[in-house]
Scaffold this motif. Structure first.
Motif, short mmCIF file in Angstrom:
data_model
loop_
_atom_site.label_atom_id
_atom_site.label_comp_id
_atom_site.label_asym_id
_atom_site.label_seq_id
_atom_site.Cartn_x
_atom_site.Cartn_y
_atom_site.Cartn_z
N GLU A 74 0.78 -1.17 -0.10
CA GLU A 74 -0.05 0.05 -0.15
C GLU A 74 0.78 1.18 0.10
OE1 GLU A 74 -1.23 2.01 2.92
OE2 GLU A 74 0.19 1.36 4.21
N ASN A 75 0.29 2.26 -0.44
CA ASN A 75 1.26 3.43 -0.93
C ASN A 75 1.84 3.94 0.52
OD1 ASN A 75 2.06 5.69 -2.52
ND2 ASN A 75 0.65 7.04 -1.25
N TRP A 76 1.12 4.04 1.67
CA TRP A 76 1.77 4.75 2.81
C TRP A 76 2.86 4.09 3.31
CZ3 TRP A 76 2.12 9.34 4.42
CH2 TRP A 76 2.32 9.66 5.84
N SER A 77 2.98 2.74 3.22
CA SER A 77 3.97 1.76 3.57
C SER A 77 5.32 1.98 2.72
CB SER A 77 3.58 0.39 3.47
OG SER A 77 2.55 -0.02 4.51
N ILE A 78 4.97 2.36 1.62
CA ILE A 78 6.25 2.57 0.57
C ILE A 78 6.59 3.96 0.98
CG2 ILE A 78 6.82 3.11 -1.95
CD1 ILE A 78 4.78 1.07 -2.59
N VAL A 79 5.87 4.94 1.03
CA VAL A 79 6.30 6.40 1.39
C VAL A 79 7.07 6.41 2.61
CG1 VAL A 79 5.38 8.47 2.14
CG2 VAL A 79 4.16 7.46 0.00
N LYS A 80 6.78 5.58 3.50
CA LYS A 80 7.58 5.52 4.96
C LYS A 80 8.87 5.04 4.59
CE LYS A 80 4.31 3.42 7.48
NZ LYS A 80 3.51 2.85 8.59
N LEU A 81 9.11 4.29 3.63
CA LEU A 81 10.49 3.82 3.35
C LEU A 81 11.37 4.65 2.67
CD1 LEU A 81 9.42 0.34 2.31
CD2 LEU A 81 10.27 0.66 4.29
N ALA A 82 10.80 6.10 2.24
CA ALA A 82 11.78 6.98 1.52
C ALA A 82 12.72 7.44 2.43
CB ALA A 82 10.44 8.04 0.97
#
Length: 330
Positions: free
Chosen positions: A178-186
């Motif tokens: 999900e998008n928010w999980s990817i954003v948190k890895l930035a």
């Protein structure tokens, strides 16, 4: 190898860490759930397509709501079932972005169609003399097109913004991407992603406000006449149930994704993460199939026809066997 030159090739789905001891049970439940989703949605779709009396805007919207349920389920269940049987739960970078696109667009299309259905009920009850001109074939087609084009355009932008991020990790604390999980890895700035995310949330809050406004008018109109109350109970109550179902599921997911507590058990996190993929696609067609009189009567009629056909076939087989016995006796 998970990281080459700062580019993530695979993500690890760590939400499966608590499923090791009961994989077989979860796999069986997953297959059962997927079968139910396909069965109930396909039954309603075929019922609406086969009965010309159901070729009205409300039922056409419902048909596409069920099609969207099948679309969302296809983006989650096959991969989820495969991961339950695998020793290592990973997903490719491209596959992860594709899953984000499918699951996010599925939820947004669901909500958009529910808004269109609320507008349809508003016109039918509050402006009945104008219904056929307002909800013409052209306008219904336009509404349906917008229900799909706008969410998919928004999610295309979400995926593009996510794909531009440089990631410093590859562990997703969920059962799916999900998008928010990817954003948190930035590693770098995620300002553009955050701003666009807030714009999208605000856009769908406006959807909810439009539904609330239409239902305020619907309740006022329903209280003024017995016919209005009858229409409201028959056609608006299932829509309200489905709206509550989807909204609750969506709020759970948004709250968990952005403000999830670290003190929650992984099992509870998993349940909160997947309930919007489990309950709406099963309950929506069931609710409409049970409450809407036209659909319920049509489905009962089709079941009776099927049973009658089977009895006739059984009777024919019995007659044939009797003929064989008689021939043998002769």
């Amino acid at each position: 190898m998970n990281n080459v030159s700062g580019t993530v090739l695979y993500f690890t789905l760590s939400g499966f860490s608590t499923t090791v001891n009961y994989k077989a049970v979860l796999f069986s439940l997953t297959l059962l759930c997927y079968f139910l989703i396909v069965f109930v949605n396909l039954s309603l779709i075929l019922t609406i397509i086969m009965d010309r009396n159901l070729h009205e805007p409300m039922y056409i919207f419902l048909c596409f709501l069920c099609i969207n349920g099948l679309y969302g389920a296809a983006g989650f269940y096959p991969k989820f079932a495969f991961d339950l049987l695998s020793d290592v739960q990973v997903i490719s970078y491209v596959g992860c972005l594709f899953q984000v696109y499918v699951l996010y667009s599925n939820v947004k299309v669901d909500y958009s169609i529910l808004v269109a259905m609320a507008f349809d009920r508003y016109v039918a009850i509050c402006r009945p003399l104008e219904y056929h001109s307002v909800m013409s074939v052209r306008n219904t087609t336009l509404l349906l097109s917008l229900c799909w084009i706008i969410p998919m355009s928004l999610d295309t932008t979400i995926v593009i913004l996510a794909s531009r991020l440089k990631l410093c990790g590859s562990r997703i604390d969920k059962l799916y991407c999900e998008n928010w999980s990817i954003v948190k890895l930035a590693c770098g700035s995620t300002t553009a992603n955050d701003i666009f995310g807030l714009v999208v949330i605000s856009f769908y809050i406006c959807h909810f406000l439009l539904i609330a406004l239409s239902y305020t008018q619907l309740v006022k109109a329903a209280l003024n006449s017995k016919e209005g109350r009858r229409k409201f109970m028959q056609t608006c109550m299932p829509h309200l149930f489905c709206l509550f179902n989807v909204t609750t599921a969506l709020l759970f997911d948004v709250m968990y994704s952005r403000y999830g507590s670290g003190s929650m058990t992984q099992d509870l996190k998993n349940f909160m993460a997947i309930q919007f993929i489990v309950f709406p696609p099963i309950l929506n067609p069931v609710i409409y199939g049970l409450i809407l009189t036209k659909i319920r009567n049509r489905m009962i009629y089709l079941i009776q026809i099927t049973r009658h056909g089977k009895r006739q076939a059984s009777g024919n087989r019995l007659s044939y066997s009797q003929i064989i016995i008689i021939q043998c006796d002769q």
